[in-house]
Design a protein around this motif. Structure first.
Motif, short mmCIF file in Angstrom:
data_model
loop_
_atom_site.label_atom_id
_atom_site.label_comp_id
_atom_site.label_asym_id
_atom_site.label_seq_id
_atom_site.Cartn_x
_atom_site.Cartn_y
_atom_site.Cartn_z
N SER A 44 -4.10 0.84 2.79
CA SER A 44 -3.71 -0.55 2.53
C SER A 44 -4.72 -1.50 3.18
CB SER A 44 -2.29 -0.84 3.02
OG SER A 44 -2.26 -0.90 4.43
N GLN A 45 -5.24 -1.13 4.36
CA GLN A 45 -6.27 -1.98 5.00
C GLN A 45 -7.53 -2.02 4.15
OE1 GLN A 45 -6.40 -0.26 8.91
NE2 GLN A 45 -4.80 -1.61 9.69
N ALA A 48 -6.87 -4.38 1.31
CA ALA A 48 -6.87 -5.78 1.74
C ALA A 48 -8.30 -6.27 1.97
CB ALA A 48 -6.03 -5.94 3.01
N VAL A 84 0.01 -5.07 -0.47
CA VAL A 84 -1.28 -5.77 -0.57
C VAL A 84 -1.52 -6.21 -2.02
CG1 VAL A 84 -3.78 -5.48 -0.41
CG2 VAL A 84 -2.32 -4.61 1.42
#
Ligand code: AMP
Ligand code: MG
Length: 321
Positions: A44-45, A48, A84
């Motif tokens: 997810s990072q 993003a 996200v």
């Protein structure tokens, strides 16, 4: 009509704009774990961080003003990744003042497959990392006729590959090894009714390490798992009396799986349809195209219903086309 679609349920952050006839632009930035499998928070990072540059790449090639709707994969998938994607889609829809459309990821695999192969009413074998399902339409819903009881076939293959010290994704590496397989080692063949299970097979195959050639283990694994999937697909075909099989999902590019399904289809007078490889695994175009179909049939997702659905099932969507 031009629809922008964002996919990011797991490993691939992918954005595309399509119209009724073609994929106009498509960009992707896949997440590859440094070690081990997909880590939801890390993935997810990654999504993003990469979202702004991917959107910029799209708008450099396609004018924002010409976008008629924003579609996004609402589920099923990894919660942190879905959030996200959902946040980006909501923002974009508000900014462009265009409708938002939450798309079921499994439905999108099926619809992009039908779009690109012209299959009319197939039994779909959907084989990916997290999902493995046999899907067919009955009335105004797609129904799941069989599915994995534990892990998806892609995850099973990736786990086996990891145990062999091969990096993620393991699918292509196991396929390559299996091409040089000579000896078949029996592995648990687990089909229960119309459902199947892979985790016992993974453990059994891992136990062969050191006792058998890696090529033979990979070969035995593919032969067993793909025979299970082909058997259940055939049973769904026979039960429904359909004469088309559509293969979708990232594992669908596997040549051995395609051969097994093709032989089964030929025996039954059915036809196998395989979409182009770039549309088989997770991609933004499938979300954009399904969003376009939904928009044409009056679906719009109000903001208050645009929350993520990690366990979203294909049966939940009414099909109006
Ligand atoms: P998806 O979630 O639909 O994007 O599919 C991803 C999965 O496809 C991963 O588990 C990959 O290991 C798997 N995969 C990719 N290429 C192959 C291949 N040639 N044979 C088997 N599995 C594959
Ligand atoms: Mg998928």
């Amino acid at each position: 009509m031009n629809v922008l679609g964002i996919e990011g349920t797991a490993w691939n952050l992918s954005i595309s704009v399509v119209n009724e006839n073609e994929v106009i632009v498509a960009v992707s930035d896949p997440y590859t774990p440094k070690e081990g499998g997909i880590h939801p928070r890390e993935a997810s990072q990654h999504h993003a961080e990469k979202m702004p540059s991917l959107l910029k790449a799209i708008f450099d090639r396609f004018p924002k003003e010409n976008i008629d709707a924003v579609a996004f994969s609402q589920g099923p998938g990894l919660g942190p990744c879905l959030r996200v994607v959902g946040t980006a889609a909501r923002l974009l829809s508000l900014k462009l003042k265009k409708p938002l459309i939450g798309v079921n990821h499994c439905l999108a695999h099926v619809e992009v497959g039908r779009w690109k192969t012209n299959a009319k009413n197939p039994v779909t074998l959907y084989v990916s990392g997290g999902n493995s399902q046999i899907i067919a339409r009955r009335g105004n819903r797609y129904r799941v006729f069989g599915e994995t009881l534990d892990i998806g076939i892609g995850n099973a293959i990736d786990k086996l590959a990891r145990y062999f010290g091969l990096s993620h994704p393991g699918g292509p590496k196991i396929e390559k090894l299996a091409e040089d397989g000579q000896k078949y080692y029996p592995l648990p063949y687990v089909v229960k009714g119309m459902d199947f299970s892979f985790s016992g097979m993974v453990t059994a195959a891992q136990r062969l390490k050191g006792k058998a050639r890696l090529e033979d283990i990979a070969f035995s694994f593919q032969e067993t798992a793909f025979a299970m999937l082909t058997e259940v697909t055939e049973r769904a075909l026979a039960y429904l009396g359909y004469d088309e099989v559509l293969l979708v999902g990232g594992v669908g590019v596997n040549k051995r799986l395609q051969v097994m399904l093709r032989v089964m289809c030929e025996d039954r007078g059915a036809k196998l349809y395989t979409p182009p490889a770039e549309l088989m695994g997770d991609n933004g175009a499938m979300i954009a195209y399904t969003g376009l179909l939904m928009l044409k049939h009056g679906y719009i997702t109000p903001l208050e219903e645009s929350f993520v659905k990690p366990n979203f099932r294909i049966e939940e969507v009414e099909i109006r086309w």
